[in-house]
Structure formats: structure tokens, C-alpha cells
Write a protein that holds these residues in place. Structure first.
Motif, PDB file in Angstrom:
ATOM      1  N   GLY A  28       0.822  -1.199   0.000  1.00 45.37           N
ATOM      2  CA  GLY A  28       0.000   0.000   0.000  1.00 45.37           C
ATOM      3  C   GLY A  28       0.853   1.244   0.000  1.00 45.37           C
ATOM      4  O   GLY A  28       2.035   1.217  -0.376  1.00 45.37           O
ATOM      5  N   ASP A  29       0.273   2.354   0.432  1.00 44.11           N
ATOM      6  CA  ASP A  29       1.018   3.608   0.488  1.00 44.11           C
ATOM      7  C   ASP A  29       2.185   3.467   1.469  1.00 44.11           C
ATOM      8  O   ASP A  29       2.024   2.884   2.552  1.00 44.11           O
ATOM      9  CB  ASP A  29       0.114   4.749   0.947  1.00 44.11           C
ATOM     10  N   PRO A  30       3.374   3.994   1.129  1.00 49.41           N
ATOM     11  CA  PRO A  30       4.547   3.792   1.986  1.00 49.41           C
ATOM     12  C   PRO A  30       4.547   4.666   3.235  1.00 49.41           C
ATOM     13  O   PRO A  30       4.256   5.861   3.182  1.00 49.41           O
ATOM     14  CB  PRO A  30       5.709   4.155   1.059  1.00 49.41           C
ATOM     15  N   GLU A  54      -2.262  -2.356   6.611  1.00 48.47           N
ATOM     16  CA  GLU A  54      -2.904  -1.467   5.636  1.00 48.47           C
ATOM     17  C   GLU A  54      -1.912  -0.723   4.751  1.00 48.47           C
ATOM     18  O   GLU A  54      -2.310  -0.187   3.704  1.00 48.47           O
ATOM     19  CB  GLU A  54      -3.764  -0.432   6.362  1.00 48.47           C
ATOM     20  N   TYR A  55      -0.631  -0.686   5.137  1.00 41.82           N
ATOM     21  CA  TYR A  55       0.339   0.138   4.435  1.00 41.82           C
ATOM     22  C   TYR A  55       1.645  -0.627   4.225  1.00 41.82           C
ATOM     23  O   TYR A  55       1.913  -1.631   4.899  1.00 41.82           O
ATOM     24  CB  TYR A  55       0.631   1.419   5.247  1.00 41.82           C
ATOM     25  N   ARG A  56       2.432  -0.146   3.288  1.00 38.46           N
ATOM     26  CA  ARG A  56       3.794  -0.645   3.136  1.00 38.46           C
ATOM     27  C   ARG A  56       4.649   0.057   4.187  1.00 38.46           C
ATOM     28  O   ARG A  56       4.784   1.289   4.175  1.00 38.46           O
ATOM     29  CB  ARG A  56       4.329  -0.342   1.737  1.00 38.46           C
ATOM     30  N   ALA A  90       9.928   4.419  -3.311  1.00 39.06           N
ATOM     31  CA  ALA A  90       8.917   4.495  -2.253  1.00 39.06           C
ATOM     32  C   ALA A  90       8.508   5.913  -1.896  1.00 39.06           C
ATOM     33  O   ALA A  90       8.011   6.155  -0.791  1.00 39.06           O
ATOM     34  CB  ALA A  90       9.428   3.774  -1.005  1.00 39.06           C
ATOM     35  N   GLY A  91       8.707   6.853  -2.778  1.00 37.52           N
ATOM     36  CA  GLY A  91       8.279   8.204  -2.468  1.00 37.52           C
ATOM     37  C   GLY A  91       7.160   8.653  -3.396  1.00 37.52           C
ATOM     38  O   GLY A  91       7.023   8.109  -4.511  1.00 37.52           O
ATOM     39  N   PRO A  92       6.317   9.590  -2.946  1.00 35.32           N
ATOM     40  CA  PRO A  92       6.392  10.240  -1.644  1.00 35.32           C
ATOM     41  C   PRO A  92       5.841   9.336  -0.539  1.00 35.32           C
ATOM     42  O   PRO A  92       4.880   8.598  -0.749  1.00 35.32           O
ATOM     43  CB  PRO A  92       5.535  11.495  -1.814  1.00 35.32           C
ATOM     44  N   LEU A 271      -3.107   8.599   9.070  1.00 33.86           N
ATOM     45  CA  LEU A 271      -2.876   8.013   7.758  1.00 33.86           C
ATOM     46  C   LEU A 271      -4.174   7.852   6.968  1.00 33.86           C
ATOM     47  O   LEU A 271      -4.228   8.137   5.761  1.00 33.86           O
ATOM     48  CB  LEU A 271      -2.184   6.654   7.908  1.00 33.86           C
ATOM     49  N   ARG A 272      -5.222   7.414   7.623  1.00 35.10           N
ATOM     50  CA  ARG A 272      -6.499   7.255   6.934  1.00 35.10           C
ATOM     51  C   ARG A 272      -7.056   8.610   6.517  1.00 35.10           C
ATOM     52  O   ARG A 272      -7.712   8.737   5.474  1.00 35.10           O
ATOM     53  CB  ARG A 272      -7.479   6.510   7.828  1.00 35.10           C
TER      54      ARG A 272
END
Length: 283
Positions: A28-30, A54-56, A90-92, A271-272
Motif C-alpha cells: 500500500g502507500d509507503p 494497511e500500508y507498506r 517508495a516516495g512520496p 494516515l487514513r
């Protein structure tokens, strides 16, 4: 979801000055977890499973800490992190840092804004912040004296005083928390020799540039942390265009260790919220 964080789970980024170790798990989002000074990525043992569902999650050992190489030439924290993020594409990313890690996050947001989506600075101010609190200065002096005398146990005893803070003792803290911090600090300390050259190049112009950080910034403080650090971190939240601050009651410098579930809720909520904002902007 169970995530192991042993040495066998670490990968290595071959930087220009030795290998830098990191954990990379989830999808998911980093989200990058940046530990405080003298410890390593295991500081986030209680955050990694919650976030990686839920995320990387990328959790490096900062140069000179844990399993990462020591510096042999001048370096900056932000440059190391930027190199890792580009290596991993892995950005942003959202940068979440505790103490020194929060300072690294802020530095990176200033130097490499294209790599940073948001910042969470926990128990942290800017990298050019210097403590003035008398209790902290005494502890730092005790650390320096013990280090100069080659007294590892004395240095560790002084360092561990930051876990409870001034108004408590280590007897007020869960033994596992104290043991974990001690073990990580001892491992990092063992990597270095007395009198070795400190190759870290500090950034000295951070505070005047804070208004340039045009991404969401969340500041998290333990209510029992050093008053001057709390004041400076809240100033950080007020100075950036999109900042806010929250307080975790009953904790000092390591809210993520003392109140892991509460800190996880704060992080996941932040984050959510970023995801919801991004979804709304795309409509």
C-alpha cells in the motif's frame, strides 16, 4: 498479521558508504518509521504489525545504529533516507519519527520535498534544537562523563532515565519496555569505539525554513516529556502551514512504547485521513 523483525528479516541498501539495513513489509502507500537515537528499527515492534496490515512499512536502522554500517565519511541523515527511498521507489512517503527520527523526517521534508507526503514527529523538534531543561542537561552530562570514563553501565543507566522522564523512575515503567530500550542501546553503543570521529553533518538552518514544509505535519508529545522539547515541538506544529499537535497522557519520551495501542490509533487515524483527503481531491 504477525511481522517478524529479527535480523533475518532485514534487507540492505548498498549506499555509497556501506550497507544500510531496513525492514520492508506490508503493501500500500509507503510509511517510513524512523527510530530515535542509540536504538534501532525494533523500537517500532508494536507499530509495525498494526500499520503493515494497511500500508507498506519501511523501517530502517539509521547509519551507525543497529545493523547499519557506521559512517566513514561526512553524511547527513536526510541524504541517507532519500537514497533509500529512491532505491525502493517508495516516495512520496509518510515519515513517522521518534525523537531523532522526527528530526530526520523534518530535515528530509525540507531537503527532499518530492519524497515526503506527510510527517509525524513524535517526542521531537527540529534537528537544530538544543535542550535547555536543567534535568535533561544533567542527564546528558552524566552520559558524557560515563562515556569518557569507559563506563558502559553508567552510560546506560543515564540513558535509560529518559524512558520515565524526570518525574518518574524506571520502576514506574513496564520492565519489558526498559529492557528493550537497554538492549537496543547496548547493541548500538557496541558498534562504536571511544573517541571515534563523528561524521554526521548537522543541518543548522532548519527552524527558519519550517514554513516551507507544505505537507501535513502531526506532532505527538508525551505529557511527561521535557517541557522545553514539548514547547519546541508544539512551535513546530504552529509554524508549518498544515500542522497540529496531540498529547499522550501518562507517557514521557517514548509514547509508542508506553501506550502502543493509543499511539497506533493516532497514527492510523492520521494516515487514513490522508487517504480520505487524497480521494476527495481526485474526484
Amino acid at each position: 498479521m504477525v511481522v517478524m523483525t529479527g535480523a533475518s528479516d532485514l534487507r540492505c541498501f548498498p549506499s555509497a558508504d556501506g550497507d544500510l539495513a531496513y525492514l520492508d513489509t506490508g503493501s500500500g502507500d509507503p510509511v517510513v518509521l524512523l527510530h530515535s537515537g542509540f536504538v534501532d528499527h525494533r523500537l517500532f515492534r508494536d507499530q509495525i504489525p498494526a500499520l503493515s496490515a494497511e500500508y507498506r512499512v519501511i523501517a530502517p536502522d539509521v547509519r551507525g545504529h543497529g545493523s547499519s554500517a557506521n559512517a566513514t565519511r561526512p553524511f547527513r541523515w536526510a541524504d541517507d533516507l532519500a537514497g533509500l527511498l529512491r532505491h525502493l521507489d517508495a516516495g512520496p512517503a509518510v515519515l513517522v519519527g521518534v525523537s531523532m527520527g522526527g528530526a530526520i523526517a523534518v530535515d528530509t521534508a525540507l531537503e527532499y520535498p518530492e519524497l515526503v507526503r506527510a510527517v509525524v514527529a513524535c517526542s521531537s523538534a527540529t534537528s537544530d534544537f538544543a535542550y535547555t531543561d536543567p534535568w535533561v542537561r544533567r542527564v546528558q552530562a552524566d552520559q558524557a562523563a560515563a562515556l569518557a570514563a569507559g563506563d558502559v553501565d553508567g552510560w546506560l543507566a543515564a540513558f535509560l532515565r529518559f524512558v520515565p522522564g524526570e518525574r518518574r523512575t524506571t520502576d514506574d515503567i513496564a520492565p519489558d519496555v526498559v529492557r528493550r530500550v537497554r538492549d537496543m542501546a547496548l547493541r548500538t553503543l557496541s558498534k562504536h569505539a571511544p573517541g571515534e570521529v563523528d561524521h554526521h553533518v548537522p543541518m543548522t538552518d532548519v527552524r527558519p525554513r519550517l514554513p516551507r514544509i507544505d505537507v501535513p505535519v502531526l506532532v505527538v508529545n508525551g505529557a511527561l516529556d521535557a517541557p522545553d522539547l514539548v514547547a519546541e515541538s508544539e512551535r513546530l506544529a504552529r509554524t508549518v502551514p498544515h500542522g497540529r499537535a496531540v498529547t499522550v497522557e501518562g507517557t514521557a519520551h517514548y509514547p509508542n512504547l508506553e501506550r502502543p495501542e493509543e499511539l497506533n490509533e493516532i497514527l492510523l487515524g492520521f494516515l487514513r485521513g490522508l487517504q480520505r483527503r487524497a480521494s476527495t481531491e481526485c474526484r
